[in-house]
Design an enzyme around this catalytic site. Sequence first.
Site, PDB file in Angstrom:
ATOM      1  CG  ASP A 141      -2.028   1.039   1.108  1.00 54.64           C
ATOM      2  OD1 ASP A 141      -2.589   1.434   2.158  1.00 54.64           O
ATOM      3  OD2 ASP A 141      -2.308   1.480  -0.029  1.00 54.64           O
ATOM      4  CE  LYS A 144      -0.885   3.394  -4.005  1.00 54.08           C
ATOM      5  NZ  LYS A 144      -0.854   2.630  -2.737  1.00 54.08           N
ATOM      6  CG  ASP A 169      -5.349  -0.187  -1.149  1.00 51.51           C
ATOM      7  OD1 ASP A 169      -5.187   0.907  -0.587  1.00 51.51           O
ATOM      8  OD2 ASP A 169      -6.453  -0.547  -1.624  1.00 51.51           O
ATOM      9  CG  ASN A 170      -4.505   2.104  -3.548  1.00 50.14           C
ATOM     10  OD1 ASN A 170      -3.633   2.023  -2.688  1.00 50.14           O
ATOM     11  ND2 ASN A 170      -5.701   2.620  -3.295  1.00 50.14           N
ATOM     12  CD  GLU A 199      -8.403   4.768   0.020  1.00 48.36           C
ATOM     13  OE1 GLU A 199      -8.689   3.701  -0.567  1.00 48.36           O
ATOM     14  OE2 GLU A 199      -7.267   5.229   0.009  1.00 48.36           O
TER      15      GLU A 199
HETATM   16  O1  LIG Z   1      -0.670   7.148  -3.242  1.00 54.65           O
HETATM   17  C1  LIG Z   1      -1.202   6.367  -2.460  1.00 54.65           C
HETATM   18  N1  LIG Z   1      -0.500   5.689  -1.563  1.00 54.65           N
HETATM   19  C2  LIG Z   1       0.927   5.924  -1.466  1.00 54.65           C
HETATM   20  C3  LIG Z   1       1.336   5.673  -0.048  1.00 54.65           C
HETATM   21  C4  LIG Z   1       2.538   6.012   0.368  1.00 54.65           C
HETATM   22  C5  LIG Z   1       2.910   5.797   1.781  1.00 54.65           C
HETATM   23  O2  LIG Z   1       3.889   4.758   1.814  1.00 54.65           O
HETATM   24  C6  LIG Z   1       5.071   5.282   2.424  1.00 54.65           C
HETATM   25  N2  LIG Z   1       6.195   4.521   1.913  1.00 54.65           N
HETATM   26  C7  LIG Z   1       6.958   4.776   0.832  1.00 54.65           C
HETATM   27  N3  LIG Z   1       7.878   3.779   0.711  1.00 54.65           N
HETATM   28  C8  LIG Z   1       7.669   2.933   1.722  1.00 54.65           C
HETATM   29  C9  LIG Z   1       8.438   1.687   1.939  1.00 54.65           C
HETATM   30  F1  LIG Z   1       7.669   0.771   2.531  1.00 54.65           F
HETATM   31  F2  LIG Z   1       8.802   1.204   0.747  1.00 54.65           F
HETATM   32  F3  LIG Z   1       9.512   1.905   2.672  1.00 54.65           F
HETATM   33  C10 LIG Z   1       6.647   3.367   2.496  1.00 54.65           C
HETATM   34  C11 LIG Z   1       5.040   6.758   2.111  1.00 54.65           C
HETATM   35  O3  LIG Z   1       5.902   7.474   2.963  1.00 54.65           O
HETATM   36  C12 LIG Z   1       3.572   7.042   2.367  1.00 54.65           C
HETATM   37  O4  LIG Z   1       3.287   7.087   3.739  1.00 54.65           O
HETATM   38  C13 LIG Z   1      -2.677   6.198  -2.468  1.00 54.65           C
HETATM   39  C14 LIG Z   1      -3.417   7.118  -3.194  1.00 54.65           C
HETATM   40  C15 LIG Z   1      -4.801   7.015  -3.216  1.00 54.65           C
HETATM   41  N4  LIG Z   1      -5.526   7.982  -3.981  1.00 54.65           N
HETATM   42  O5  LIG Z   1      -6.777   7.871  -4.093  1.00 54.65           O
HETATM   43  O6  LIG Z   1      -4.898   8.916  -4.531  1.00 54.65           O
HETATM   44  C16 LIG Z   1      -5.478   6.003  -2.535  1.00 54.65           C
HETATM   45  C17 LIG Z   1      -4.715   5.068  -1.807  1.00 54.65           C
HETATM   46  O7  LIG Z   1      -5.326   4.051  -1.126  1.00 54.65           O
HETATM   47  C18 LIG Z   1      -3.322   5.159  -1.776  1.00 54.65           C
HETATM   48  O8  LIG Z   1      -2.642   4.210  -1.077  1.00 54.65           O
HETATM   49 MG   LIG Z   2      -3.934   2.553  -0.564  1.00 58.23          MG
END
Ligand SMILES: O=C(NC/C=C/[C@H]1O[C@@H](n2cnc(C(F)(F)F)c2)[C@H](O)[C@@H]1O)c1cc([N+](=O)[O-])cc(O)c1O
Ligand SMILES: [Mg+2]
Length: 215
Positions: A141, A144, A169-170, A199
């Site tokens: 999650d 992407k 997810d997504n 969501e």
């Molecule tokens: O962009 C979305 N999610 C991106 C989520 C990103 C999250 O994952 C973390 N991360 C990055 N690398 C790592 C790891 F683990 F690699 F270290 C962890 C980022 O700091 C952030 O908190 C998103 C967007 C929508 N939307 O509707 O736009 C809906 C959704 O459910 C979504 O999840």
């Molecule tokens: Mg998500």
Amino acid sequence: TRTSRPQRILKAVQRKATVGDPQSVITAIDHFCRHREWAMNVGDEKGSILDSVVNEVSPVTVLELGTYCGYSTVRIARLLPPGACVITLEFNPDYAAIARQVIKWSGLEDKVQLVEGASGDWIPWMKEHFGVQAFDLVFLDHWKERYLPDTKLLEECGLIQKGTVLLADNVICPGTPDYLEYVRNSPHYNSQYYRSHLEYTKAEDGLEKSVFLGY
Ligand SMILES: O=C(NC/C=C/[C@H]1O[C@@H](n2cnc(C(F)(F)F)c2)[C@H](O)[C@@H]1O)c1cc([N+](=O)[O-])cc(O)c1O
Ligand SMILES: [Mg+2]
């Protein structure tokens, strides 16, 4: 300066949820994000599908990529039996700090290992550092465009073995086309799509469950 959205989510938890009651934390975040301010938690509808997959797999070790505020971390950890745990990776230190407090408020800190950093840096060290043999369940999650490279990295590091379940997810919105193509066409995965909604909205989205069949 203004508070951040994660800070406002934590405030909602501290105002509305009961310490030690994970369901009340989940309910408080869902209510806030549905009625006050949208946020990218997996949410209640897709969250119920996540719950059913966790219950079906009964994992001992879970990897979550993308903690954000800890909403899905709490959903997963509340279903784990004693001795099982979820390692959750978060890149953004501000999000990680909020997630730690949300997880603590839910009383699940003993089942959660929150790790700050990048997947590319941490995945190669998972076996050595956490004594993980292989993950039973991986919840993707995070960014992407990282789903596919991180899946390949997990394979290369021997952290995905026969029976490991990937839940992403997504896969529709925002979408993860290269990941989807990979798991759906690979002879090493058995994939199925769980249709749902983005969501807190009426837009289509869904989760893809992929079981690794071994080499
Ligand atoms: O962009 C979305 N999610 C991106 C989520 C990103 C999250 O994952 C973390 N991360 C990055 N690398 C790592 C790891 F683990 F690699 F270290 C962890 C980022 O700091 C952030 O908190 C998103 C967007 C929508 N939307 O509707 O736009 C809906 C959704 O459910 C979504 O999840
Ligand atoms: Mg998500």
